[in-house]
Design a protein around this motif. Sequence first.
Motif, PDB file in Angstrom:
ATOM      1  N   SER A  83       0.827  -1.201   0.000  1.00  0.00           N
ATOM      2  CA  SER A  83       0.000   0.000   0.000  1.00  0.00           C
ATOM      3  C   SER A  83       0.867   1.260   0.000  1.00  0.00           C
ATOM      4  O   SER A  83       0.595   2.214  -0.725  1.00  0.00           O
ATOM      5  N   TYR A  84       1.912   1.249   0.804  1.00  0.00           N
ATOM      6  CA  TYR A  84       2.810   2.399   0.875  1.00  0.00           C
ATOM      7  C   TYR A  84       3.468   2.652  -0.491  1.00  0.00           C
ATOM      8  O   TYR A  84       3.505   3.784  -0.978  1.00  0.00           O
ATOM      9  N   LEU A  85       3.987   1.581  -1.095  1.00  0.00           N
ATOM     10  CA  LEU A  85       4.642   1.737  -2.394  1.00  0.00           C
ATOM     11  C   LEU A  85       3.656   2.158  -3.475  1.00  0.00           C
ATOM     12  O   LEU A  85       3.994   2.945  -4.364  1.00  0.00           O
ATOM     13  N   ALA A  86       2.433   1.650  -3.402  1.00  0.00           N
ATOM     14  CA  ALA A  86       1.403   2.075  -4.351  1.00  0.00           C
ATOM     15  C   ALA A  86       1.146   3.571  -4.203  1.00  0.00           C
ATOM     16  O   ALA A  86       0.991   4.282  -5.200  1.00  0.00           O
ATOM     17  N   GLY A  87       1.110   4.046  -2.981  1.00  0.00           N
ATOM     18  CA  GLY A  87       0.942   5.484  -2.747  1.00  0.00           C
ATOM     19  C   GLY A  87       2.099   6.289  -3.299  1.00  0.00           C
ATOM     20  O   GLY A  87       1.901   7.369  -3.864  1.00  0.00           O
ATOM     21  N   GLU A  88       3.306   5.776  -3.143  1.00  0.00           N
ATOM     22  CA  GLU A  88       4.488   6.473  -3.671  1.00  0.00           C
ATOM     23  C   GLU A  88       4.455   6.527  -5.194  1.00  0.00           C
ATOM     24  O   GLU A  88       4.991   7.453  -5.795  1.00  0.00           O
ATOM     25  N   LEU A  89       3.839   5.518  -5.811  1.00  0.00           N
ATOM     26  CA  LEU A  89       3.716   5.481  -7.267  1.00  0.00           C
ATOM     27  C   LEU A  89       2.436   6.172  -7.757  1.00  0.00           C
ATOM     28  O   LEU A  89       2.082   6.074  -8.923  1.00  0.00           O
ATOM     29  N   ARG A  90       1.739   6.842  -6.835  1.00  0.00           N
ATOM     30  CA  ARG A  90       0.507   7.578  -7.116  1.00  0.00           C
ATOM     31  C   ARG A  90      -0.626   6.668  -7.615  1.00  0.00           C
ATOM     32  O   ARG A  90      -1.443   7.063  -8.433  1.00  0.00           O
ATOM     33  N   LEU A  91      -0.643   5.449  -7.112  1.00  0.00           N
ATOM     34  CA  LEU A  91      -1.732   4.528  -7.430  1.00  0.00           C
ATOM     35  C   LEU A  91      -2.824   4.704  -6.383  1.00  0.00           C
ATOM     36  O   LEU A  91      -2.531   4.797  -5.194  1.00  0.00           O
TER      37      LEU A  91
END
Length: 129
Positions: A83-91
């Motif tokens: 979830s954190y990485l998805a947020g960083e990728l603007r997903l």
Amino acid sequence: MATLLYILITMVAVWITTALPGITLEGEDTTAKVLTLLAVSVIFGIINVVLKPVAKTLGCLLYLLTLGLFGLVVNALLFWLTSYLAGELRLPFHVDGFWSAFWGALIVTIVSSALAGIVRRTRPQVEER
């Protein structure tokens, strides 16, 4: 082909988790949501391939002491990291906290295992010579 099938199974499992409170999937239309699920599934798969063996190795004693239940915590943390990485990728995929990640990871594990079992049973058997 097996990798693509695994990604599709993970996509379905992650989509089911979005029905849980604390796990959100946003998007303008169905296509955007499907592409987000695809990206999240790939991220989750990469995290599981790379970090899960490291966590199992480092937490070996905890796995033994808890009779494997520590694996649920590891899965939750990996789902939360996704979830954190998805947020960083603007997903537009977000998990609110540890408990949402815990239940989401549990659902992903159960659904993925069930779907993979169904696929294995329905696949034509290759005869050995």
